[in-house]
Design an enzyme around this catalytic site. Structure first.
Site, mmCIF file in Angstrom:
data_model
loop_
_atom_site.group_PDB
_atom_site.id
_atom_site.type_symbol
_atom_site.label_atom_id
_atom_site.label_comp_id
_atom_site.label_asym_id
_atom_site.label_seq_id
_atom_site.Cartn_x
_atom_site.Cartn_y
_atom_site.Cartn_z
ATOM 1 N N GLU A 136 38.295 48.536 73.705
ATOM 2 C CA GLU A 136 37.678 48.624 72.389
ATOM 3 C C GLU A 136 36.275 48.027 72.454
ATOM 4 O O GLU A 136 35.930 47.297 73.402
ATOM 5 C CB GLU A 136 38.553 47.865 71.372
ATOM 6 C CG GLU A 136 38.088 47.929 69.924
ATOM 7 C CD GLU A 136 38.004 49.339 69.392
ATOM 8 O OE1 GLU A 136 36.998 50.022 69.722
ATOM 9 O OE2 GLU A 136 38.913 49.759 68.649
ATOM 10 N N HIS A 172 46.697 52.793 70.809
ATOM 11 C CA HIS A 172 47.772 51.818 70.989
ATOM 12 C C HIS A 172 48.614 51.650 69.722
ATOM 13 O O HIS A 172 48.190 51.990 68.608
ATOM 14 C CB HIS A 172 47.199 50.461 71.393
ATOM 15 C CG HIS A 172 46.304 49.849 70.347
ATOM 16 N ND1 HIS A 172 46.798 49.210 69.223
ATOM 17 C CD2 HIS A 172 44.956 49.778 70.256
ATOM 18 C CE1 HIS A 172 45.802 48.773 68.481
ATOM 19 N NE2 HIS A 172 44.668 49.105 69.087
#
Length: 229
Positions: free
Chosen positions: A84, A9
């Site tokens: 994550e 990202h």
């Protein structure tokens, strides 16, 4: 055989302040949005047969920026398995809190350690291995001989995937662990060739590109921070 294109990202304010994010749903910063636009333009001419993303907004926004630039993507599928690592009670705290928590632990102890209400290293790796099964199922459903699948995810996820592929599946890497053991730069692009057996076992893996950031030339980039686990 399928090609996996992994994109970390874009930058967040928490990246810049070295705040532990984990499952915190932080948005892209202005810099991160520009990085996402750039990686979208960089991948605009790549044909994708499927596009997946972590369901956290920093990854979704990055995936959507790529989708906007690429006519081959008609849907970005959100997969929580791509999140994550969860850092539980440490989320929202400064990087130094992590370093204090793991002080004195050896490599094996760090792998089995986890913060309160978070994932251990073992749990995180098991989740990433589960992602490979999700990836295989998605590829089979496409009925394309050599599908190319985009995945927008997170720095820790990509790093741990590197280690899993090398240690469990003998993945060929273009570099040593001093490089693939680092965190990808924001919107860094990595590519893997993966061959699965009919029953979904990963038989061969090769990384053909790691952490490419050519699209970020000319703009300020933040050096990725490794938490030490």
């Amino acid at each position: 055989m399928l090609e996996l294109v992994l994109v970390r990202h874009g930058e967040t304010d928490s990246n810049r302040t070295h705040t532990i994010q984990g499952h915190l749903d932080t948005p892209l910063s202005d810099v991160g949005e520009e990085q996402a636009r750039r990686v979208g333009a960089f991948l605009a001419n790549q044909t994708f047969h499927a596009a997946l993303s972590s369901d956290l907004k920093r990854a979704v926004s990055t995936g959507e920026a790529i989708k906007t630039c690429n006519s081959s993507i008609d849907q970005l599928v959100l997969e929580p398995v791509l999140r994550e690592r969860s850092f539980g009670d440490l989320e929202g705290k400064p990087f130094e809190a992590m370093m204090e928590a793991i002080k004195g632990l050896n490599k094996e102890e760090k792998h089995t350690w986890g913060p309160p209400n978070g994932e251990t290293g073992v749990m995180f790796r098991e989740r990433i291995d589960k992602f490979l099964k999700v990836l295989h199922s998605r590829a089979v459903s496409l009925e394309v001989e050599r599908p190319v699948i985009l995945v927008a995810t997170h720095g820790g996820f990509i790093r741990e995937l590197n280690f899993l592929l090398v240690e469990k599946y003998n993945c060929e890497m273009p570099c040593g662990p001093d490089k693939y053991g680092r965190i990808s730069p924001n919107t860094g692009v990595s590519r893997f060739q993966l061959a699965f057996s009919p029953d979904g076992h990963l038989e061969k893996a090769q990384c053909t590109q790691l952490y490419c950031k050519d699209h970020l030339e000319g703009i300020e980039t933040l050096k990725p921070l490794l938490y030490g686990i």
